[in-house]
Design an enzyme around this catalytic site. Structure first.
Site, PDB file in Angstrom:
ATOM      1  N   THR A  65       3.604  10.199  -8.046  1.00 56.02           N
ATOM      2  CA  THR A  65       4.233   8.919  -8.377  1.00 56.02           C
ATOM      3  C   THR A  65       3.161   7.842  -8.415  1.00 56.02           C
ATOM      4  OG1 THR A  65       6.378   9.496  -7.468  1.00 56.02           O
ATOM      5  CG2 THR A  65       5.878   7.152  -7.606  1.00 56.02           C
TER       6      THR A  65
ATOM      7  N   PHE B 175       2.277   4.013  -8.172  1.00 62.91           N
ATOM      8  CA  PHE B 175       2.742   2.740  -7.624  1.00 62.91           C
ATOM      9  C   PHE B 175       1.780   1.643  -8.071  1.00 62.91           C
ATOM     10  CE2 PHE B 175       5.769   4.249  -4.365  1.00 62.91           C
ATOM     11  CZ  PHE B 175       5.452   5.594  -4.321  1.00 62.91           C
TER      12      PHE B 175
HETATM   13  O1  LIG Z   1      12.592   6.577  -1.922  1.00 64.19           O
HETATM   14  C1  LIG Z   1      11.382   6.563  -1.643  1.00 64.19           C
HETATM   15  O2  LIG Z   1      10.855   7.190  -0.697  1.00 64.19           O
HETATM   16  C2  LIG Z   1      10.502   5.785  -2.543  1.00 64.19           C
HETATM   17  O3  LIG Z   1       9.528   5.276  -2.113  1.00 64.19           O
HETATM   18  C3  LIG Z   1      10.853   5.857  -4.026  1.00 64.19           C
HETATM   19  C4  LIG Z   1      10.375   7.187  -4.507  1.00 64.19           C
HETATM   20  C5  LIG Z   1      11.264   8.226  -4.596  1.00 64.19           C
HETATM   21  C6  LIG Z   1      10.827   9.473  -5.047  1.00 64.19           C
HETATM   22  C7  LIG Z   1       9.494   9.660  -5.402  1.00 64.19           C
HETATM   23  C8  LIG Z   1       8.610   8.581  -5.270  1.00 64.19           C
HETATM   24  C9  LIG Z   1       9.034   7.341  -4.841  1.00 64.19           C
END
Ligand SMILES: O=C(O)C(=O)Cc1ccccc1
Length: 429
Positions: free
Chosen positions: A303, A305
Site C-alpha cells: 500500500t 501512503f
Molecule cells: O485499515 C487500516 O489498517 C488502514 O490503515 C487502511 C488500509 C487497509 C488495508 C490495507 C492498507 C491500508
C-alpha cells in the site's frame, strides 16, 4: 514511534471548526476564468519565477514562498476586485471570503539579500518543540499507524475516526502531518483520499510504500468452523478474497472503517462468530489469536501512503523525486493526449493516472433536439504522478505547456520517492 493508545480514536470530526480554507490560494492553482491577457501575465510571471527558480535565484525557502505568493496573488487577483494601497502591494479584497493584504516584498528588506536557509526552515520543529504529531485514519494497530511510524520513526501517531478528520487535524494545527493510503497494489486507488486531496489545501511532502501482511484474527479458542462473518477495511477484504475462499470461509464479509478497528470491535464485544482481517500488531493490542497468517492473495501486497503537510517542501534534484498534479479541462480535441505528450516528449515517466468525477460539474451536455439530441459528457478531474522534481526545468516546462490547455491545474506536491529496498516476502507488520 509512540502512539496514543486510547480505547477510542482521539479525534472525532472537527466539524464545529470552520473548514473554509484559510490558507492563501494554492501557489500552483491556475483558474481558467482569467482572460487571455491575464494568462499571458500569469505565464510571464510563472516563467520568470520558473527561470528564477531554475537559475538558482530562488535559493531559499522564503524566496520560494514569496515567488509562490506572487504567482498565487496574481492568479487570485484575476478572480477578485483589486485595489492597491498605494505602496504597490496589491490588497486582495477577498480570498474565499477572507480579507487579507499580501506583503510581497522579499525577506530582509534592509539588505535585499536572501536570508540563508537554516535547518529549522527545512522542517520546522512542531510548535511544542518535541515529536512530530502525525494524524492517521484508524485505531492503533492499523496499517496507517505503521506507515506513520515508517515515515516519521519518532512521531506521536494520532488516531482519527475518519480520513477527513486527519486532513482537518493538520489544517487546524492539531497535527503536524497526516499519513493516508492512496493506492494498493492489489486493491487499486482509495478514491476517497483522492477527492480529499482536492478539497483540502494540504501539500504532499512524501510517500511510503508499506508491504501489508494480513492475518485472520479471532478471540482465543474460536475455530474457523465457528465463524459466520469476516470484518475489515474494504481494501483488506478485497486483498484477501481468494484466500478466504480457499480457507473454506464462504461467510459474510462486512466492511468497517479500518482493520485494527475490526479487531478492537471483536474484542470489545466478545464476538465468537466473527473474525477480523488485520495486522499481527492488532492481535497483540486487542488480545486476539492468529487463525491464519499472511492471507493476502498475493505476497507482493503493498500500500502506498502519502504524507501531507500545511507547507510544501522545497523540491530538489539530488535524489529521485515524484510530483503529483491534478487538472481538469474544458471541451477540446485530444487534451489528454496533449497532457501526456507534454511529459513524454521530455522523457518524464508517469507512474499513476487516476480520474475522479468533477463534482462541481459532473456532466457537460453538448447539442440539443435540433441537432439530433444531446451528448452528455462525464466531467473528470485527472490525477497524475510523474517521476521528476518541480526543481527540474523539464517539469516546469511540461506544466507550463499543460497549463495552456487545461482549465484547472494544481501541483499537489513534489516529494522524495520511497526508495527503501523490499522484496515480496518482506513485511513491516
Ligand atoms: O485499515 C487500516 O489498517 C488502514 O490503515 C487502511 C488500509 C487497509 C488495508 C490495507 C492498507 C491500508
Amino acid at each position: 514511534m509512540s502512539s496514543i493508545t486510547p480505547s477510542k480514536p482521539i479525534l472525532k470530526s472537527l466539524s464545529y471548526l470552520d473548514t473554509t480554507p484559510k490558507l492563501l490560494s494554492i501557489p500552483w492553482k491556475i483558474h481558467r476564468q482569467t482572460k487571455r491577457s491575464q494568462i499571458c501575465n500569469i505565464r510571464a510571471i510563472y516563467k520568470q519565477e520558473s527561470r528564477n527558480f531554475s537559475a538558482g535565484v530562488v535559493s531559499n525557502r522564503a524566496d520560494w514562498q514569496t515567488s509562490c505568493a506572487i504567482l498565487a496573488s496574481n492568479v487570485v487577483l484575476q478572480q477578485s476586485d483589486k485595489k492597491t494601497d498605494g505602496s504597490g502591494n496589491a490588497e486582495i479584497v477577498s480570498i474565499n471570503g477572507v480579507h487579507r493584504t499580501l506583503d510581497l516584498v522579499p525577506v530582509q528588506q534592509e539588505t535585499n539579500l536572501p536570508k540563508p536557509l537554516s535547518i529549522t526552515d527545512l522542517s520546522p520543529a512542531p510548535m511544542h518543540g518535541s515529536q512530530l504529531r502525525v494524524a492517521y485514519q484508524g485505531v492503533p494497530g492499523a496499517y496507517s499507524e505503521a506507515a506513520a511510524g515508517k515515515a516519521y520513526p519518532n512521531c506521536v501517531a494520532i488516531p482519527c475516526d475518519q480520513f477527513e478528520v486527519a486532513f482537518q487535524a493538520v489544517g487546524h494545527w492539531i497535527a503536524d502531518r497526516a499519513v493516508l493510503p492512496v493506492e494498493n497494489s492489489l486493491g487499486g486507488s482509495i478514491h476517497r483520499n483522492y477527492d480529499l486531496l482536492l478539497r483540502h489545501n494540504l501539500h504532499i511532502v512524501g510517500e511510503v510504500q508499506l508491504p501489508v501482511h494480513h492475518c485472520l484474527l479471532a478471540l482465543p479458542g474460536v475455530r474457523k468452523e465457528d465463524l459466520n462473518r469476516v470484518i475489515s477495511h474494504p481494501q483488506a477484504l478485497s486483498q484477501c478474497e481468494s484466500t478466504l475462499t480457499k480457507l473454506g470461509l464462504n461467510v459474510a464479509r462486512e466492511a468497517v472503517d479500518d482493520t485494527a478497528g475490526a479487531a478492537e470491535f471483536i474484542a470489545t464485544h466478545n464476538l465468537r462468530d466473527t473474525a477480523a482481517i488485520a495486522s499481527s500488531r492488532a492481535a497483540e493490542l486487542y488480545g486476539l489469536q492468529i487463525l491464519a497468517d499472511g492471507i493476502q492473495d498475493d505476497s507482493s501486497n503493498v500500500t502506498r501512503f502519502v504524507m501531507l503537510a500545511r507547507e510544501p517542501i522545497i523540491p530538489r534534484t539530488d535524489r529521485p523525486f515524484k510530483t503529483s498534479i491534478v487538472f481538469a479541462h474544458d471541451e477540446g480535441m485530444s487534451v489528454l493526449f496533449k497532457v501526456l505528450a507534454a511529459f513524454a516528449f521530455r522523457n518524464i515517466s508517469l507512474t499513476k493516472i487516476e480520474s475522479r468525477p468533477y463534482k462541481n460539474r459532473p456532466i457537460r451536455v453538448v447539442g440539443d433536439a435540433s441537432t439530433g439530441g444531446t451528448a452528455k459528457h462525464f466531467e473528470y478531474m485527472f490525477y497524475i504522478d510523474f517521476e521528476a522534481s518541480m526543481a527540474d526545468p523539464r517539469s516546469q516546462k511540461a506544466l507550463s505547456e499543460v497549463q495552456e490547455f487545461t482549465s484547472f491545474l494544481r501541483v499537489l506536491g513534489s516529494y522524495p520517492m520511497d526508495m527503501t529496498p523490499w522484496s515480496p516476502s518482506s513485511r513491516d507488520l
